[in-house]
Write a protein that holds these residues in place. Structure first.
Motif, PDB file in Angstrom:
ATOM      1  N   PRO A 275       0.890  -1.121   0.082  1.00 36.01           N
ATOM      2  CA  PRO A 275       0.053   0.012  -0.025  1.00 36.01           C
ATOM      3  C   PRO A 275       0.652   1.182  -0.008  1.00 36.01           C
ATOM      4  N   GLU A 276       2.101   1.204   0.377  1.00 34.97           N
ATOM      5  CA  GLU A 276       2.811   2.434   0.308  1.00 34.97           C
ATOM      6  C   GLU A 276       3.659   2.908  -1.078  1.00 34.97           C
ATOM      7  N   THR A 277       3.726   1.698  -1.825  1.00 35.27           N
ATOM      8  CA  THR A 277       4.138   2.020  -2.981  1.00 35.27           C
ATOM      9  C   THR A 277       3.493   1.506  -4.208  1.00 35.27           C
ATOM     10  N   GLY A 278       2.565   0.752  -4.213  1.00 36.70           N
ATOM     11  CA  GLY A 278       1.760   0.045  -5.231  1.00 36.70           C
ATOM     12  C   GLY A 278       2.398  -1.112  -5.830  1.00 36.70           C
ATOM     13  N   GLN A 279       3.487  -1.304  -5.356  1.00 34.25           N
ATOM     14  CA  GLN A 279       4.360  -2.607  -5.814  1.00 34.25           C
ATOM     15  C   GLN A 279       3.321  -3.738  -5.711  1.00 34.25           C
ATOM     16  N   VAL A 280       3.328  -4.643  -6.918  1.00 37.77           N
ATOM     17  CA  VAL A 280       2.500  -5.776  -7.008  1.00 37.77           C
ATOM     18  C   VAL A 280       3.541  -7.088  -7.103  1.00 37.77           C
ATOM     19  N   THR A 281       3.402  -8.054  -5.961  1.00 38.25           N
ATOM     20  CA  THR A 281       4.070  -9.140  -6.251  1.00 38.25           C
ATOM     21  C   THR A 281       3.109 -10.129  -6.486  1.00 38.25           C
ATOM     22  N   VAL A 282       3.543 -11.139  -7.431  1.00 40.27           N
ATOM     23  CA  VAL A 282       2.837 -12.413  -7.778  1.00 40.27           C
ATOM     24  C   VAL A 282       3.200 -13.628  -6.783  1.00 40.27           C
ATOM     25  N   GLU A 283       2.349 -14.017  -5.807  1.00 43.01           N
ATOM     26  CA  GLU A 283       2.873 -14.897  -4.922  1.00 43.01           C
ATOM     27  C   GLU A 283       2.580 -16.368  -5.451  1.00 43.01           C
ATOM     28  N   ARG A 284       1.355 -16.433  -5.900  1.00 39.13           N
ATOM     29  CA  ARG A 284       1.130 -17.886  -6.525  1.00 39.13           C
ATOM     30  C   ARG A 284       0.178 -17.953  -7.720  1.00 39.13           C
ATOM     31  N   PHE A 285       0.563 -18.731  -8.502  1.00 42.03           N
ATOM     32  CA  PHE A 285      -0.186 -18.941  -9.847  1.00 42.03           C
ATOM     33  C   PHE A 285      -0.666 -20.238 -10.347  1.00 42.03           C
ATOM     34  N   THR A 286      -1.912 -20.629 -10.465  1.00 42.19           N
ATOM     35  CA  THR A 286      -2.183 -22.115 -10.719  1.00 42.19           C
ATOM     36  C   THR A 286      -2.963 -21.999 -11.965  1.00 42.19           C
TER      37      THR A 286
ATOM     38  N   ASN B  52      -4.900   6.180  -4.684  1.00 41.21           N
ATOM     39  CA  ASN B  52      -4.964   7.398  -4.083  1.00 41.21           C
ATOM     40  C   ASN B  52      -5.928   8.499  -4.758  1.00 41.21           C
ATOM     41  N   GLY B  53      -6.703   7.665  -5.881  1.00 43.28           N
ATOM     42  CA  GLY B  53      -7.544   8.379  -6.432  1.00 43.28           C
ATOM     43  C   GLY B  53      -7.339   9.373  -7.578  1.00 43.28           C
ATOM     44  N   ALA B  54      -6.082   9.345  -8.106  1.00 45.36           N
ATOM     45  CA  ALA B  54      -5.409  10.104  -9.081  1.00 45.36           C
ATOM     46  C   ALA B  54      -4.785   9.569 -10.005  1.00 45.36           C
ATOM     47  N   VAL B  55      -5.640   8.613 -11.019  1.00 51.65           N
ATOM     48  CA  VAL B  55      -5.049   7.599 -11.901  1.00 51.65           C
ATOM     49  C   VAL B  55      -4.558   8.721 -13.379  1.00 51.65           C
ATOM     50  N   PRO B  56      -3.335   8.786 -13.476  1.00 49.56           N
ATOM     51  CA  PRO B  56      -2.948   9.644 -14.732  1.00 49.56           C
ATOM     52  C   PRO B  56      -3.235   8.905 -15.936  1.00 49.56           C
ATOM     53  N   ASN B  57      -3.949   9.585 -16.929  1.00 45.63           N
ATOM     54  CA  ASN B  57      -3.885   8.927 -18.223  1.00 45.63           C
ATOM     55  C   ASN B  57      -4.078   7.625 -18.438  1.00 45.63           C
ATOM     56  N   MET B  58      -4.931   7.000 -17.628  1.00 49.36           N
ATOM     57  CA  MET B  58      -4.997   5.399 -17.650  1.00 49.36           C
ATOM     58  C   MET B  58      -5.119   4.596 -18.987  1.00 49.36           C
TER      59      MET B  58
ATOM     60  N   LEU C 273       0.056  -3.122 -15.183  1.00 49.37           N
ATOM     61  CA  LEU C 273      -0.419  -2.425 -13.626  1.00 49.37           C
ATOM     62  C   LEU C 273       1.015  -2.137 -12.942  1.00 49.37           C
ATOM     63  N   THR C 274       1.709  -1.084 -13.371  1.00 49.01           N
ATOM     64  CA  THR C 274       2.942  -0.737 -12.673  1.00 49.01           C
ATOM     65  C   THR C 274       2.720  -0.245 -11.355  1.00 49.01           C
ATOM     66  N   PRO C 275       3.803  -0.148 -10.587  1.00 50.88           N
ATOM     67  CA  PRO C 275       3.473   0.508  -9.191  1.00 50.88           C
ATOM     68  C   PRO C 275       2.657   1.954  -9.327  1.00 50.88           C
ATOM     69  N   ALA C 276       3.151   2.706 -10.213  1.00 45.38           N
ATOM     70  CA  ALA C 276       2.874   4.227 -10.359  1.00 45.38           C
ATOM     71  C   ALA C 276       1.418   4.058 -10.743  1.00 45.38           C
ATOM     72  N   ARG C 277       0.785   2.994 -11.591  1.00 54.95           N
ATOM     73  CA  ARG C 277      -0.576   3.121 -11.734  1.00 54.95           C
ATOM     74  C   ARG C 277      -1.318   2.756 -10.482  1.00 54.95           C
ATOM     75  N   VAL C 278      -0.782   1.509 -10.222  1.00 54.96           N
ATOM     76  CA  VAL C 278      -1.416   1.060  -8.819  1.00 54.96           C
ATOM     77  C   VAL C 278      -1.635   2.114  -7.877  1.00 54.96           C
ATOM     78  N   TRP C 279      -0.658   2.916  -7.350  1.00 55.65           N
ATOM     79  CA  TRP C 279      -0.483   3.607  -6.328  1.00 55.65           C
ATOM     80  C   TRP C 279      -1.421   4.776  -6.704  1.00 55.65           C
ATOM     81  N   ALA C 280      -1.310   5.302  -7.859  1.00 59.08           N
ATOM     82  CA  ALA C 280      -2.405   6.437  -8.108  1.00 59.08           C
ATOM     83  C   ALA C 280      -3.754   6.047  -8.375  1.00 59.08           C
ATOM     84  N   ALA C 281      -4.060   4.754  -8.656  1.00 58.34           N
ATOM     85  CA  ALA C 281      -5.570   4.257  -8.641  1.00 58.34           C
ATOM     86  C   ALA C 281      -5.904   4.191  -7.097  1.00 58.34           C
TER      87      ALA C 281
END
Length: 817
Positions: free
Chosen positions: A650-661, A786-792, A776-784
């Protein structure tokens, strides 16, 4: 018990011995005696009129043999498009010329203006830099919707507009579909982007042209997935070379992913120049050159709407898509957003009415064509995202909503033309729930929350149409070539077998799995079967490898040819044992007479075929070699259900894929290990699209993501260990192997799983986000959050934020940390 040999065995890939020990022979390993080297001068602007090209300085430089421009190709055919689309008004698509070297205008960054042939590659590069083209820069059109405005600059002056076609499917469904939406209890609407991608196979493209003046024979060595198609297109439509005078060789190819299907200008140039200069000519793409000359993939902007009744049954679906063609029509480009996309919009579900509209648009960008999945990933992403959003709007479980609407009876005629012959979507979903341990997700979410992370679960289903065919159908849909496949099976006198196939292998393990099929049919050790492919001089005419068709179509041709071999061998065995042909049985490489102890070995029969001293020649011809062409009755329909779990910081918007089936139904499986590897590769590419990859242009048509510094490919640490299961098997009913195809599934099913999981994670943290466009880059996720998604909706370079690699601001320059 797992099998040790034959169909169903995880035989180790025989190709890997040469690949892993550096013994592979790729096109760049081929050096023809006396060859010269070519370097292309490519446009550094997206749109300009060519006033003139001053080549005098370049021509005077050391080692330069000749400088070619578009004028040298006047009277030569342009690169052909292999598929014609008729729009919803009954009009054929607009089809502009695609010259080998630019004539009159350049239309995208990377468009070849001139070509320098010199003694060395460095000399050619130096001379290319000395060429002075007079370019009158013109306004560029990059945005597809803007390109359709009345006052938009035209990419091709001779066309009426930048609209290639306006396609509606199924057009007669449109009124009924609109009515169903008017009557719906609930409608979910979603606008989304399927981001433009660059394939980036390990081996860049290479072309070596050679000409034998004594015989008039041309040879082209090229990195191609379908050498016979290149021979047909280039020989017949570009250079006017009779096919019997043109040999195309595609040796080991280091990955294709669709981008090496197409006929490219560099292939035609090297073939043309070799004759013009009387010596071989070689071109090897640099990686940066590949970014702006290889066909790109995806690039769709879509509005999708799903109508449901009061019981949450799907009643109708409609979409409006803008599909980017780029500056020219690549070989199969028109078919991707239409027949390979619209026909899959029913998905795994009983949706009575579907209407798909596609507007294909010319822009000043690199041409767009098939990339792993080709149309099916785009369809799946739209459908599975809108279903997930509908479930959230309705407050129902997303798996339950899918289950409720699954197709359960087969064969099933969809409202978008195709008929699914078999499947078990409920069974596959049950396998997924078990293998992914969905029951334990709540506990895993709590563990993530204890670490300060948001955890999300994304589930989706997919179906694809592959084994592309039949020729009769695709011919009606606009294909300008048949889509059959071929095989010649040659049995040597001592019993060894050589199989020559029109399919091509560029990483799929064909030399192993094809041998398993033939060996299993006869009952021989697999090392007695050799597979040859890639050379039009010694393989039968075939349409190549793409669309997960190799086993379903190419393998079926092998089966048919092998059946002919066995039938003739039984005649010889019957004669040798003085028995009736109908009583002969073949098992484990031995012929027997039913009900007796008489037997004769495979090798004895094959020797008799070539030493026919003792059988009636009037009844049986000498030799043991057969050819078969196979044209399937229908597509095959692999299907699956995927689950992804992610953690979001939640601090950076970084997404980590933990499991995939991944739970897949591929019908019968010839080599489970190879299938698992194919799925792994597809998942990596799909996750890359979802989180990292995006090809981006600025407003002037400059390619912003023109190197690995700005185009983020997935790395090992970006991916989890995958759980892959292909035990759900409903065999295909219309090919002799019962196979369906597996090569593209992972890339089709994984992007919506990842996006669904990220949206779910954000909701678990109280962020009511409906959609975020890929990647879904960290910048896009973080912006989403925080309610300010730039040029989505804009295509922007991906970002990495792990401090050990690299950090990027969205749309900005890359920096290393």
């Amino acid at each position: 018990m797992p099998k040790d040999t034959g169909i169903g065995a995880s035989t180790k890939r025989r190709e890997d011995v040469r690949f892993l020990t550096g013994k592979g022979r790729y096109t760049d390993d081929i050096d023809v005696r006396g060859q010269a080297h070519v370097v292309f001068l490519r446009s550094d602007v997206a749109h300009a009129r060519i006033g003139g090209i001053d080549t005098s300085e370049a021509e005077a430089m050391p080692g330069v043999i000749r400088v070619f421009t578009g004028r040298d190709f006047e009277g030569v055919g342009g690169l052909p498009c292999g598929w014609q689309i008729t729009d919803r008004h009954g009009q054929p698509m607009q089809e502009p010329a695609h010259p080998v070297l630019a004539q009159g205008k350049v239309r995208h960054v990377g468009d070849p203006i001139a070509a320098v042939v010199a003694e060395t590659r460095q000399q050619a590069r130096d001379a290319a830099e000395a060429i002075m083209p007079d370019l009158e820069e013109l306004p560029a059109v990059i945005d597809m919707k803007a390109a359709l405005a009345e006052d938009a600059p035209k990419v091709h002056d001779d066309l009426t507009s930048n609209l290639c076609y306006d396609w509606g499917f199924v057009e007669e469904n449109k009124a009924a579909t609109d009515e169903a939406f008017a009557e719906a209890a609930h409608v979910t609407t979603l606008e989304l982007v399927n981001n433009r991608l660059i394939a980036n196979p390990m081996e860049p493209r290479v072309a070596v042209g050679d000409f034998n003046a004594a015989t008039g024979d041309h040879t082209l060595y090229t990195t191609s997935q379908n050498p016979h198609v290149i021979r047909l297109l280039m020989g017949a439509f570009v250079l006017g070379i009779p096919e019997h005078k043109l040999r195309v060789v595609a040796p080991d190819v280091g990955g294709g992913f669709g981008t090496k299907i197409f006929h490219y200008a560099e292939e035609a140039f090297c073939t043309f120049a070799a004759k013009a200069l009387g010596r071989p000519v070689k071109w090897t793409s640099s990686r940066s050159e590949a970014f702006m000359s290889d066909a790109h993939g995806r690039d769709h902007v879509t509005k999708i709407e799903l109508a449901l009744d009061a019981q949450n049954n799907f009643t109708a679906l409609r979409t409006e898509t803008y599909a980017n063609m780029g500056a020219y029509l690549s070989t199969f480009a028109p078919s991707v957003p239409t027949w390979l996309h619209g026909t899959l919009m029913a998905g795994n579900y009983r949706t009575p009415l579907v209407y798909v509209n596609v507007k294909a648009v010319f822009t000043n960008t690199v041409p767009v064509d098939a990339y792993r999945g080709a149309g099916r990933p785009e369809a799946t992403f739209q459908l599975e995202r809108v279903i997930d959003l509908a479930a959230r709007e309705l407050g129902v479980d997303p798996i339950a909503l899918r289950r409720q609407n699954f197709i359960t009876e087969f064969p099933y005629q969809t409202p978008v033309a195709v008929e699914y012959d078999t499947g078990d979507y409920e069974g596959t979903m049950k396998v997924l729930e078990e293998k992914a341990d969905l029951a334990g997700f709540a506990a895993r979410r709590k563990e993530s929350e204890a670490k300060g992370k948001m955890r999300g679960l994304g589930v989706n289903c997919y179906i694809e149409a592959c084994g592309i065919a039949p020729s009769k159908l695709v011919g009606q849909l606009g294909a300008r070539a048949g889509l059959y496949e071929s095989a010649t099976v040659r049995v040597n006198a001592t019993g060894g077998i050589t199989v020559m196939t029109g399919s091509h292998s560029h990483g799929q393990g064909h030399e192993t799995s094809f041998a398993q099929v033939v060996a299993d049919m006869i009952g021989l050790p697999e090392d007695m079967v050799e597979i040859e492919h890639g050379d039009t001089a010694n393989t039968p005419m075939g349409m190549g490898t793409y669309g997960s068709r190799s086993l379903a179509v190419g393998g079926s041709a092998m089966v048919r040819a092998t059946e002919k071999i066995v039938a003739k061998a039984k005649k010889i065995a019957a004669h040798l044992m003085e028995a009736s042909e109908g009583d002969i049985e073949l098992k484990d490489g031995t012929f027997t007479v039913a009900g007796t102890d008489k037997e004769v070995a495979w090798g004895d029969v094959t020797l008799a075929a070539y030493v026919p001293h003792n059988y009636p020649l009037e009844e049986i011809e000498p030799g043991l070699e057969e050819t078969a062409f196979y044209d399937p009755n229908n597509f095959t329909y692999p299907a699956g259900a995927y689950a992804c779990e992610v953690e979001v910081d939640p601090e950076t918007g970084q997404v980590t894929v933990e499991r995939f089936t991944a739970a897949d139904d591929f019908g019968n499986v010839v080599n489970p290990m190879i299938v698992e590897g194919q799925v792994h590769g597809g998942l990596a590419q799909g996750i890359g699209q979802a989180l990292l990859e995006s090809c981006a242009y600025d407003e002037e048509g400059q390619l912003l993501s023109a190197s690995y510094m700005d185009y983020a490919m997935p790395r090992a640490h970006d991916l989890p260990m995958f759980t892959v299961d292909s035990s759900s098997r409903t065999p295909c009913t219309h090919n002799p192997l019962g196979v369906k195809g597996c090569g593209e599934a992972g890339a089709i099913g994984s992007p919506p799983s990842v996006v669904n999981a990220v949206i779910d994670a954000l909701h678990s943290g109280g962020h009511r986000v409906g959609h975020i466009d890929m990647p879904l880059t960290p910048a896009r996720v973080w912006a989403a959050m925080n309610g300010a998604v730039p040029n989505m909706g804009a295509a922007q370079p991906a970002a990495r934020t792990d401090a050990t690699t690299e950090a990027r601001s969205v749309g900005g320059p890359a920096t290393r940390t």
